[in-house]
Design a protein around this motif. Sequence first.
Motif, PDB file in Angstrom:
ATOM      1  N   LEU A 150     -39.629  62.475  12.966  1.00 55.13           N
ATOM      2  CA  LEU A 150     -39.070  63.819  12.849  1.00 55.13           C
ATOM      3  C   LEU A 150     -39.649  64.676  13.973  1.00 55.13           C
ATOM      4  O   LEU A 150     -40.828  65.057  13.939  1.00 55.13           O
ATOM      5  CB  LEU A 150     -39.413  64.443  11.491  1.00 55.13           C
ATOM      6  N   ALA A 151     -38.833  64.967  14.962  1.00 49.57           N
ATOM      7  CA  ALA A 151     -39.275  65.762  16.108  1.00 49.57           C
ATOM      8  C   ALA A 151     -38.939  67.229  15.864  1.00 49.57           C
ATOM      9  O   ALA A 151     -37.799  67.574  15.531  1.00 49.57           O
ATOM     10  CB  ALA A 151     -38.597  65.278  17.382  1.00 49.57           C
ATOM     11  N   LEU A 152     -39.938  68.087  16.027  1.00 50.36           N
ATOM     12  CA  LEU A 152     -39.714  69.516  15.827  1.00 50.36           C
ATOM     13  C   LEU A 152     -38.777  70.036  16.916  1.00 50.36           C
ATOM     14  O   LEU A 152     -39.076  69.960  18.107  1.00 50.36           O
ATOM     15  CB  LEU A 152     -41.044  70.264  15.863  1.00 50.36           C
ATOM     16  N   ALA A 153     -37.623  70.562  16.498  1.00 49.92           N
ATOM     17  CA  ALA A 153     -36.616  71.022  17.450  1.00 49.92           C
ATOM     18  C   ALA A 153     -36.533  72.535  17.538  1.00 49.92           C
ATOM     19  O   ALA A 153     -36.141  73.077  18.578  1.00 49.92           O
ATOM     20  CB  ALA A 153     -35.247  70.457  17.055  1.00 49.92           C
ATOM     21  N   GLN A 154     -36.874  73.217  16.464  1.00 49.85           N
ATOM     22  CA  GLN A 154     -36.775  74.677  16.452  1.00 49.85           C
ATOM     23  C   GLN A 154     -37.661  75.216  15.345  1.00 49.85           C
ATOM     24  O   GLN A 154     -37.839  74.568  14.308  1.00 49.85           O
ATOM     25  CB  GLN A 154     -35.318  75.111  16.221  1.00 49.85           C
ATOM     26  N   LYS A 155     -38.221  76.387  15.549  1.00 49.63           N
ATOM     27  CA  LYS A 155     -39.007  77.006  14.481  1.00 49.63           C
ATOM     28  C   LYS A 155     -38.733  78.498  14.440  1.00 49.63           C
ATOM     29  O   LYS A 155     -38.459  79.142  15.459  1.00 49.63           O
ATOM     30  CB  LYS A 155     -40.497  76.736  14.656  1.00 49.63           C
ATOM     31  N   TRP A 156     -38.764  79.004  13.206  1.00 49.80           N
ATOM     32  CA  TRP A 156     -38.577  80.424  12.946  1.00 49.80           C
ATOM     33  C   TRP A 156     -39.857  80.928  12.271  1.00 49.80           C
ATOM     34  O   TRP A 156     -40.043  80.773  11.055  1.00 49.80           O
ATOM     35  CB  TRP A 156     -37.397  80.651  12.024  1.00 49.80           C
TER      36      TRP A 156
ATOM     37  N   GLY B   1     -37.199  54.573   1.821  1.00 53.01           N
ATOM     38  CA  GLY B   1     -38.534  54.000   1.941  1.00 53.01           C
ATOM     39  C   GLY B   1     -39.270  54.391   3.197  1.00 53.01           C
ATOM     40  O   GLY B   1     -40.470  54.095   3.325  1.00 53.01           O
ATOM     41  N   THR B   2     -38.604  55.069   4.143  1.00 51.87           N
ATOM     42  CA  THR B   2     -39.287  55.477   5.367  1.00 51.87           C
ATOM     43  C   THR B   2     -40.499  56.340   5.060  1.00 51.87           C
ATOM     44  O   THR B   2     -41.530  56.263   5.740  1.00 51.87           O
ATOM     45  CB  THR B   2     -38.326  56.246   6.291  1.00 51.87           C
ATOM     46  N   HIS B   3     -40.406  57.163   4.022  1.00 53.33           N
ATOM     47  CA  HIS B   3     -41.497  58.096   3.721  1.00 53.33           C
ATOM     48  C   HIS B   3     -42.806  57.394   3.374  1.00 53.33           C
ATOM     49  O   HIS B   3     -43.878  57.992   3.486  1.00 53.33           O
ATOM     50  CB  HIS B   3     -41.099  59.037   2.579  1.00 53.33           C
TER      51      HIS B   3
ATOM     52  N   LEU C 289     -36.286  64.255   4.347  1.00 54.50           N
ATOM     53  CA  LEU C 289     -35.649  64.202   5.664  1.00 54.50           C
ATOM     54  C   LEU C 289     -35.829  62.838   6.312  1.00 54.50           C
ATOM     55  O   LEU C 289     -34.887  62.291   6.913  1.00 54.50           O
ATOM     56  CB  LEU C 289     -36.237  65.283   6.569  1.00 54.50           C
ATOM     57  N   ALA C 290     -37.028  62.265   6.213  1.00 48.42           N
ATOM     58  CA  ALA C 290     -37.286  60.965   6.833  1.00 48.42           C
ATOM     59  C   ALA C 290     -36.372  59.891   6.269  1.00 48.42           C
ATOM     60  O   ALA C 290     -35.791  59.088   7.020  1.00 48.42           O
ATOM     61  CB  ALA C 290     -38.751  60.580   6.639  1.00 48.42           C
TER      62      ALA C 290
END
Length: 398
Positions: free
Chosen positions: A70-76, A30-32, A22-23
């Motif tokens: 990576l900002a957490l936007a939603q979780k299930w 290379g962001t990772h 994702l990053a």
Amino acid sequence: MTAAPAIRAELLDCFQSNLAVLADRYHGPGTHLRLGAALRLRTRPGPYGLPTVEPSLDEALADAADLLGLALAQKWPGADGDWARSLRETAWVVADAYHLPWVPYHGQRHIEHSFLAEPDGDGALAVTDAYHNDTPWGAARPTRLRLEREELAAVLDTGPVRAFRFDPTPLAPTPPRPTRLGPSQEEVRVSSAEADAYLRPYAEHPDRGPALDQFTMETWLLARSRRLRAAYLAQWTAGTPQPVEEHLARWDGLVEYTYLTSRRVARGRAEPPDLLARAAELLRADPEVLSGGDRGAGDVGAANAVGAAGGGRPSPEQVASTVTGIVGRVLGIREVPAPDIDLAGLPAFNSLRMLEIVDRLEEDFAIEFGPGDLLPERLHRIVDLCELVERRLNGGAG
């Protein structure tokens, strides 16, 4: 099946690997590697009452926000089959690998594992799993596969599943561009006191089998994080400096040494006395080698062969022939390298194969290696394996 993601998956754990995908997707290739911007001895309570460096889910989510944008936007928290049937966005999923048919742990071991799931046309989902590891049940390699929604729904209905959606946010500043080997030692915080506190419970644990089994996982995680750190630093250098390469090779050797020790202690063999001392030396050397400055790591330190000899001691030539044959069969190669070539350079060679070679040698020569024989530096060349066998046949101690 489409192409697997192009990340340094061999440097990452099972949480990091798919956050890395994702990053790089949101912020560029290379962001990772920013996951290697800092190195800590971050521990938490683990199995058997022992500390572990394996990141928790909360720690992985924090690193995603702090380092990967990576900002957490939603979780299930209770994703299941119905959730998979209605999924309309990219989700990072954490489930029990025991139930995931595309990983070697399927039906073998209960362990938390991550993957990405996202819509892929009518009635289908794309599953991306960038994990890279060799296990006793086979190799896990980065993959991307297409599943019908009902297929993934059936998998997710087998156990507890958590899923998360991230939004990209601006990347936070990383430590300053390294000079010489890397940023300041503030970015590698591993003190002698921390190393001792971490290793002492492993040394004192009364049940050696479980303790060494867990320490095998620990050394694997520690070695990967140090290689990740080196890859991060290498972005500003012309390759990896020799002292760093040597230090990383020692970490790889410790992983092999621990694995061999664990498997053999489980079979009632003696435990070598220097295993945890080697780990302590490497942990204490981390700040010097993986931070700044130009100092090095310093001194951290076929047929049965007996039967083929007519019931007596085999000749050196027979030993060499049998050892070479065993290496070739275990590694599945017809052209075995010269006796002084490092076997670690062969794609088929790893800790699992090394243990199999040791077991075959003991069986074919009717010998038993001692704990002092199992140092990785003695097991990577045919000439050294022959020397170990000869010494055992001649009654030498190990």
